[in-house]
Motif scaffolding. Structure first.
Motif, PDB file in Angstrom:
ATOM      1  N   TYR A   1      54.185  44.382  38.578  1.00 46.23           N
ATOM      2  CA  TYR A   1      54.237  42.931  38.492  1.00 46.23           C
ATOM      3  C   TYR A   1      53.280  42.453  37.416  1.00 46.23           C
ATOM      4  CZ  TYR A   1      56.870  42.842  42.854  1.00 46.23           C
ATOM      5  OH  TYR A   1      57.838  43.014  43.810  1.00 46.23           O
ATOM      6  N   PHE A   2      53.742  41.499  36.629  1.00 48.00           N
ATOM      7  CA  PHE A   2      52.868  40.887  35.627  1.00 48.00           C
ATOM      8  C   PHE A   2      53.302  39.449  35.402  1.00 48.00           C
ATOM      9  CE2 PHE A   2      51.755  39.563  31.329  1.00 48.00           C
ATOM     10  CZ  PHE A   2      50.387  39.745  31.383  1.00 48.00           C
ATOM     11  N   GLY A   3      52.314  38.614  35.156  1.00 48.81           N
ATOM     12  CA  GLY A   3      52.555  37.218  34.866  1.00 48.81           C
ATOM     13  C   GLY A   3      51.302  36.420  35.170  1.00 48.81           C
ATOM     14  N   PRO A   4      51.385  35.104  35.162  1.00 49.51           N
ATOM     15  CA  PRO A   4      50.199  34.267  35.404  1.00 49.51           C
ATOM     16  C   PRO A   4      49.486  34.573  36.717  1.00 49.51           C
ATOM     17  CG  PRO A   4      52.008  32.943  34.541  1.00 49.51           C
ATOM     18  CD  PRO A   4      52.579  34.293  34.819  1.00 49.51           C
ATOM     19  N   SER A   5      50.234  34.844  37.783  1.00 46.06           N
ATOM     20  CA  SER A   5      49.595  35.104  39.080  1.00 46.06           C
ATOM     21  C   SER A   5      48.780  36.392  39.052  1.00 46.06           C
ATOM     22  CB  SER A   5      50.651  35.183  40.189  1.00 46.06           C
ATOM     23  OG  SER A   5      51.351  33.967  40.296  1.00 46.06           O
ATOM     24  N   GLN A   6      49.306  37.419  38.404  1.00 46.86           N
ATOM     25  CA  GLN A   6      48.588  38.686  38.315  1.00 46.86           C
ATOM     26  C   GLN A   6      47.309  38.520  37.500  1.00 46.86           C
ATOM     27  OE1 GLN A   6      49.910  41.322  39.972  1.00 46.86           O
ATOM     28  NE2 GLN A   6      48.112  42.572  39.578  1.00 46.86           N
ATOM     29  N   VAL A   7      47.350  37.709  36.458  1.00 52.24           N
ATOM     30  CA  VAL A   7      46.147  37.450  35.659  1.00 52.24           C
ATOM     31  C   VAL A   7      45.083  36.779  36.517  1.00 52.24           C
ATOM     32  CG1 VAL A   7      45.211  36.149  33.710  1.00 52.24           C
ATOM     33  CG2 VAL A   7      47.379  37.382  33.459  1.00 52.24           C
ATOM     34  N   ILE A   8      45.484  35.799  37.323  1.00 49.36           N
ATOM     35  CA  ILE A   8      44.521  35.133  38.212  1.00 49.36           C
ATOM     36  C   ILE A   8      43.924  36.141  39.187  1.00 49.36           C
ATOM     37  CG2 ILE A   8      44.268  33.423  40.057  1.00 49.36           C
ATOM     38  CD1 ILE A   8      46.550  31.836  38.644  1.00 49.36           C
ATOM     39  N   MET A   9      44.779  36.958  39.784  1.00 53.56           N
ATOM     40  CA  MET A   9      44.317  37.940  40.765  1.00 53.56           C
ATOM     41  C   MET A   9      43.269  38.873  40.161  1.00 53.56           C
ATOM     42  SD  MET A   9      46.583  40.785  42.799  1.00 53.56           S
ATOM     43  CE  MET A   9      45.776  42.111  43.710  1.00 53.56           C
ATOM     44  N   GLN A  10      43.530  39.383  38.967  1.00 52.24           N
ATOM     45  CA  GLN A  10      42.600  40.336  38.358  1.00 52.24           C
ATOM     46  C   GLN A  10      41.351  39.642  37.823  1.00 52.24           C
ATOM     47  OE1 GLN A  10      44.524  42.879  40.007  1.00 52.24           O
ATOM     48  NE2 GLN A  10      42.906  43.699  38.720  1.00 52.24           N
ATOM     49  N   THR A  11      41.458  38.363  37.486  1.00 55.87           N
ATOM     50  CA  THR A  11      40.261  37.604  37.102  1.00 55.87           C
ATOM     51  C   THR A  11      39.310  37.506  38.287  1.00 55.87           C
ATOM     52  OG1 THR A  11      41.556  36.304  35.518  1.00 55.87           O
ATOM     53  CG2 THR A  11      39.415  35.425  36.161  1.00 55.87           C
ATOM     54  N   VAL A  12      39.868  37.257  39.464  1.00 55.11           N
ATOM     55  CA  VAL A  12      39.055  37.233  40.684  1.00 55.11           C
ATOM     56  C   VAL A  12      38.417  38.598  40.913  1.00 55.11           C
ATOM     57  CG1 VAL A  12      39.131  36.961  43.198  1.00 55.11           C
ATOM     58  CG2 VAL A  12      40.409  35.386  41.732  1.00 55.11           C
ATOM     59  N   ASP A  13      39.199  39.645  40.752  1.00 55.29           N
ATOM     60  CA  ASP A  13      38.698  41.013  40.954  1.00 55.29           C
ATOM     61  C   ASP A  13      37.531  41.326  40.022  1.00 55.29           C
ATOM     62  OD1 ASP A  13      39.643  44.010  42.000  1.00 55.29           O
ATOM     63  OD2 ASP A  13      38.807  44.043  39.976  1.00 55.29           O
ATOM     64  N   VAL A  14      37.673  40.993  38.751  1.00 55.72           N
ATOM     65  CA  VAL A  14      36.604  41.264  37.777  1.00 55.72           C
ATOM     66  C   VAL A  14      35.332  40.531  38.169  1.00 55.72           C
ATOM     67  CG1 VAL A  14      35.867  40.771  35.402  1.00 55.72           C
ATOM     68  CG2 VAL A  14      38.072  41.876  35.826  1.00 55.72           C
ATOM     69  N   ASN A  15      35.459  39.282  38.572  1.00 57.99           N
ATOM     70  CA  ASN A  15      34.268  38.517  38.946  1.00 57.99           C
ATOM     71  C   ASN A  15      33.621  39.048  40.224  1.00 57.99           C
ATOM     72  OD1 ASN A  15      33.809  36.359  36.960  1.00 57.99           O
ATOM     73  ND2 ASN A  15      35.882  35.720  37.499  1.00 57.99           N
ATOM     74  N   ILE A  16      34.428  39.499  41.160  1.00 57.10           N
ATOM     75  CA  ILE A  16      33.855  40.058  42.389  1.00 57.10           C
ATOM     76  C   ILE A  16      33.153  41.377  42.110  1.00 57.10           C
ATOM     77  CG2 ILE A  16      34.476  41.144  44.594  1.00 57.10           C
ATOM     78  CD1 ILE A  16      36.425  38.878  45.024  1.00 57.10           C
ATOM     79  N   SER A  17      33.760  42.234  41.282  1.00 62.95           N
ATOM     80  CA  SER A  17      33.148  43.537  40.996  1.00 62.95           C
ATOM     81  C   SER A  17      31.816  43.381  40.275  1.00 62.95           C
ATOM     82  CB  SER A  17      34.095  44.403  40.164  1.00 62.95           C
ATOM     83  OG  SER A  17      34.315  43.846  38.885  1.00 62.95           O
ATOM     84  N   SER A  18      31.610  42.260  39.580  1.00 62.50           N
ATOM     85  CA  SER A  18      30.328  41.994  38.919  1.00 62.50           C
ATOM     86  C   SER A  18      29.466  41.024  39.731  1.00 62.50           C
ATOM     87  CB  SER A  18      30.561  41.445  37.509  1.00 62.50           C
ATOM     88  OG  SER A  18      31.389  40.303  37.528  1.00 62.50           O
ATOM     89  N   GLU A  19      29.886  40.780  40.994  1.00 65.84           N
ATOM     90  CA  GLU A  19      29.153  39.920  41.938  1.00 65.84           C
ATOM     91  C   GLU A  19      28.963  38.505  41.419  1.00 65.84           C
ATOM     92  OE1 GLU A  19      25.641  41.958  43.278  1.00 65.84           O
ATOM     93  OE2 GLU A  19      26.773  43.609  44.138  1.00 65.84           O
ATOM     94  N   ARG A  20      29.959  38.005  40.690  1.00 61.08           N
ATOM     95  CA  ARG A  20      29.980  36.615  40.213  1.00 61.08           C
ATOM     96  C   ARG A  20      30.880  35.824  41.174  1.00 61.08           C
ATOM     97  NH1 ARG A  20      29.886  35.701  34.523  1.00 61.08           N
ATOM     98  NH2 ARG A  20      32.073  35.030  34.689  1.00 61.08           N
ATOM     99  N   TYR A  21      30.380  35.594  42.374  1.00 59.40           N
ATOM    100  CA  TYR A  21      31.221  35.045  43.435  1.00 59.40           C
ATOM    101  C   TYR A  21      31.652  33.603  43.198  1.00 59.40           C
ATOM    102  CZ  TYR A  21      29.610  39.345  45.586  1.00 59.40           C
ATOM    103  OH  TYR A  21      29.324  40.666  45.839  1.00 59.40           O
TER     104      TYR A  21
END
Length: 397
Positions: A286-306
């Motif tokens: 799956y790819f599209g705007p929703s997937q970009v949002i999902m992975q943006t959240v993931d990147v911020n969580i993995s760097s503890e930018r809650y």
């Protein structure tokens, strides 16, 4: 502290070989984190920190977080052991080989589509019943194929190996998962579809990411992406394949704590999603705007930018956009992490309950992250809704 906690497992793996400080130094984390985990003051940590601890302890992260799973069954032809057996045939070494059923390519394509549908619905137990026979039958079909049909048969076999590898990752079986995805890559190389080959290379990168091999994961994903970089007008499937690979590179960079690079790659993926204009599913991805949002959240969580993670999550459509069922549930779980870590405990619980509803009982049973967040929430709330949820997840309350 119960003996199923991360802290207890760290203490057991550490044994007498390492002190808490020596472990912290070797892992590159604070001794305070190790101490709090072992004493039960913290129930979990960031994925990056857990990967570092697992590497320093010389164990798989699945062993550290208690994710490795088996699927008990009375049928010897189903389950994890049966999948392992199907992945490691020795027919060529036997004096007498069994004749396996050969399926027509049209029937094989339906079987592959059914397996991927089960995967994106989070039905991992169902998959352990159909993957062993599916792999054996498709291998037989490849062996029986003539030169004209062999490429298509190999591409179907590659897809079945691919879904097998992805399923095994969720069951914590990282070694056979990697064997499956490398087998998928070998089969795809005998096909004629460059986009399928690129996406399976990307899945190799995803498995490296799961193993904590972030630099290699990023390199594999971005190397595959470079081969698909769109120049001029290209097809929507190529755009989606390219964007998905760039997004995987961003996720790996985030886990490496290379936040500026991760955000830059997300921006590139976002531009590609804008060209696509909608959420799509191509090549089982799956790819599209929703997937970009999902992975943006993931990147911020993995760097503890809650706070940044929560800001990104607000852009997700209420119904999860075009994300599949399992991905929607995972996104909700990630959002619950950010809510819990910013003190919004009641909202975190309601989000986790929503993740359970969306993902279903089969999906949540094999997810470690919800259990860890529930353990944290129990430190702040012992009311019945949380205790009942904890009981369903097997978290002592």
């Amino acid at each position: 502290m119960d003996d199923s906690s991360i802290g207890m497992r760290i203490r057991q793996f550490r044994g007498k070989a390492l002190t808490q400080r020596q472990l912290a130094d070797q892992a590159g984390v604070s001794v305070d984190l190790v101490r709090k985990l072992e004493q039960g003051g913290r129930q979990t940590a960031s994925i990056a920190s857990l990967q570092k601890l697992a590497r320093a302890l010389d164990v798989d992260i699945s062993d550290l977080i208690g994710k490795r799973q088996g699927i008990p069954s009375g049928n010897p032809d189903t389950g994890i052991v049966a999948i392992r057996r199907a992945l490691t045939p020795v027919d060529d070494l036997l004096a007498e080989t069994r004749e396996e059923e050969v399926v027509e390519l049209e029937e094989a394509a339906r079987a592959v589509a059914y397996a991927w549908g089960a995967y994106w619905a989070g039905r991992y137990e169902l998959l352990t019943t159909i993957l062993p026979s599916g792999l054996i039958q498709l291998r037989a079909s490849v062996h029986a194929a003539d030169p004209a049909t062999a490429p298509a048969a190999n591409e179907l076999l590659a897809r079945m190996y691919w879904v097998t590898g992805c399923t095994l990752v969720h069951l914590g079986q990282t070694d056979p998962a990697f064997l499956a995805i490398r087998s998928a890559l070998t089969a795809a190389e005998l096909g004629r579809d460059p986009l399928l080959l690129a996406m399976i290379r990307g899945s190799v990168g995803w498995q490296l990411l799961v193993q904590g091999r972030y630099e290699e994961a990023r390199g594999v994903a971005l190397t595959a992406a470079a081969r698909l970089e769109p120049v001029g007008e290209v097809s929507a499937p190529q755009l989606c394949a390219y964007g998905s690979l760039v997004l995987l590179g961003a996720t790996a960079a985030g886990r490496e704590q290379k936040v500026p690079q991760a955000l830059s790659l997300i921006e590139t993926a976002s531009e590609v999603a804008g060209r696509v204009g909608m959420d799509r599913r191509d090549y089982e991805t799956y790819f599209g705007p929703s997937q970009v949002i999902m992975q943006t959240v993931d990147v911020n969580i993995s760097s503890e930018r809650y706070p940044e993670a929560l800001a990104a999550a607000r852009a997700m459509p209420a119904n999860g956009g075009g994300l599949p069922q399992a991905s929607r549930a995972r996104h909700l779980t990630d959002t619950a992490v950010a809510l819990a870590r910013t003190g919004r405990h009641e909202h975190a619980l309601s989000t986790l309950l929503n993740a359970e509803r969306v993902g279903g009982a089969d999906w949540i049973k094999y997810q470690a992250l919800p259990r860890h967040i529930v353990s944290e929430l129990l430190d702040h709330d012992r009311k019945m809704p949380l205790r009942a949820f904890a009981s369903r997840l097997g978290v002592p309350g």
